[in-house]
Design a protein around this motif. Structure first.
Motif: not given
Length: 346
Positions: A49, A44, A29
């Motif tokens: 996420w 992402e 990340r």
């Protein structure tokens, strides 16, 4: 005498994967957060996420199976798993580069139970996000500070070239009716086995293994990758969408010459002839045709052959693991992950 498959003291596979997520997940990340805004937003979303509007979505970013192999391979030779994090991150970024591009090339609209990145952000955006992840993978590996960084970057580059070659052949096979099992096996080993082999080899390098041990670990991963691909091919035909995150019969809809299909087509049975005619048709495979195609693959022996081949490849992979790794918890956990990867109910 203890062997790599002695499971005394070994953690369950779910715990091994959870530990890899704890160690590698934040690093993946953090690396993605360094990308420029546009590819970062798509990446992402792809990892789960964030949603398409950029709001936090709480996704775990995948199983991180390949990073787990890296950490365990390092551990098996006495290295601290944490020292192999740059290699684990690089492998995961390459894997997700390939997923973003594969979804575009296959026209898949669902991955991990949500719309694919290209179907939300467009083909161009998804391709560029994949390119960004690939470039980032080499940056992470080169910046890791390992004494063998130059060699590992070169090795990962060669792996990516094999992966691309395998994917190119996979696409070409969709237009051919004469694909042989040997050709299909070589394609799958390049497309899937190369990266699993690289994950295991990188971990061994970071753990301080010798050249022969690294080669055996690489071969363990390559054969495991081929076995995994065949198991995944079975899921692509008969998998439960609730498990796979993709529509049922997705590979047949795309007329993919996966190993179960190629084995069935080469069986010389009347069912093989009917299957060949279905796959050669110009109209899209939908509904009853898809159901019938799956039945024909099974009736022509493609499913049974694939299950036998998966088991044989797994045992061959484990033989290389035994040859390379000293008995211990990490080696036993590598064997456990190998068995998990080749099951068709996960």
């Amino acid at each position: 005498m203890a062997t790599v498959e002695d499971t005394a003291g070994a953690r369950p596979a779910a715990e091994v994967l959870a530990r890899a997520r704890d160690i590698v997940g934040p690093a993946v990340r953090g690396a993605v957060e360094t990308l420029p805004p546009a590819p970062r937003a798509i990446a992402e979303y792809h990892f789960g996420w964030r949603d398409e509007a950029g709001n936090p979505a709480g996704g775990a970013g995948g199983k991180l199976f390949r990073p787990a192999l890296v950490l365990l391979a390092a551990d098996a030779f006495g290295g601290a798993p944490e020292t192999a994090v740059p290699a684990a991150v690089a492998v995961e970024l390459v894997h997700n580069f390939s997923l973003l591009h594969d979804d575009v090339m296959d026209g898949d609209t669902t991955r991990r139970h949500r719309p694919t990145a290209w179907s939300v952000f467009g083909v161009g955006g998804a391709i560029l996000a994949g390119d960004s992840l690939l470039a980032l993978a080499f940056d992470v590996l080169a910046a890791g500070g390992h004494p063998a960084a130059a060699d590992t970057v070169h090795g990962l580059s060669a792996t990516v070239q094999r992966l691309i070659d395998g994917q190119s052949r996979d696409m070409a096979f969709e237009r051919r009716s004469d694909v042989t099992p040997a050709e299909c096996r070589a394609m799958a080993e390049a497309k899937t086995g190369a990266l699993l082999g690289s994950a295991c080899e990188l971990g061994a390098v970071y753990g301080g293994a010798g050249a022969r041990q690294c080669a055996d670990l690489r071969r363990f991963g390559e054969l495991l990758g081929l076995a995994f691909q065949i198991a995944d091919d079975l899921l692509g035909i008969w998998g439960d969408p609730a498990v796979t995150g993709k529509p049922v019969h997705s590979d047949l809809r795309n007329r993919k010459k996966s190993l179960p299909v190629v084995a069935a087509l080469g069986s010389g049975t009347p069912h093989a002839g009917e299957l060949a005619a279905l796959l050669a048709g110009k109209h899209p495979l939908e509904g009853a045709d898809l159901v019938r195609a799956a039945e024909l693959v099974e009736l022509a022996g493609g499913r049974d052959w694939s299950e036998r081949e998966t088991a044989a490849l797994l045992e061959a992979a484990l033989a290389h693991l035994r040859a390379a790794a000293p008995p211990g918890r990490a080696a036993a956990e590598l064997a456990l992950l190998a068995r998990l990867a080749t099951r068709r109910d996960h």
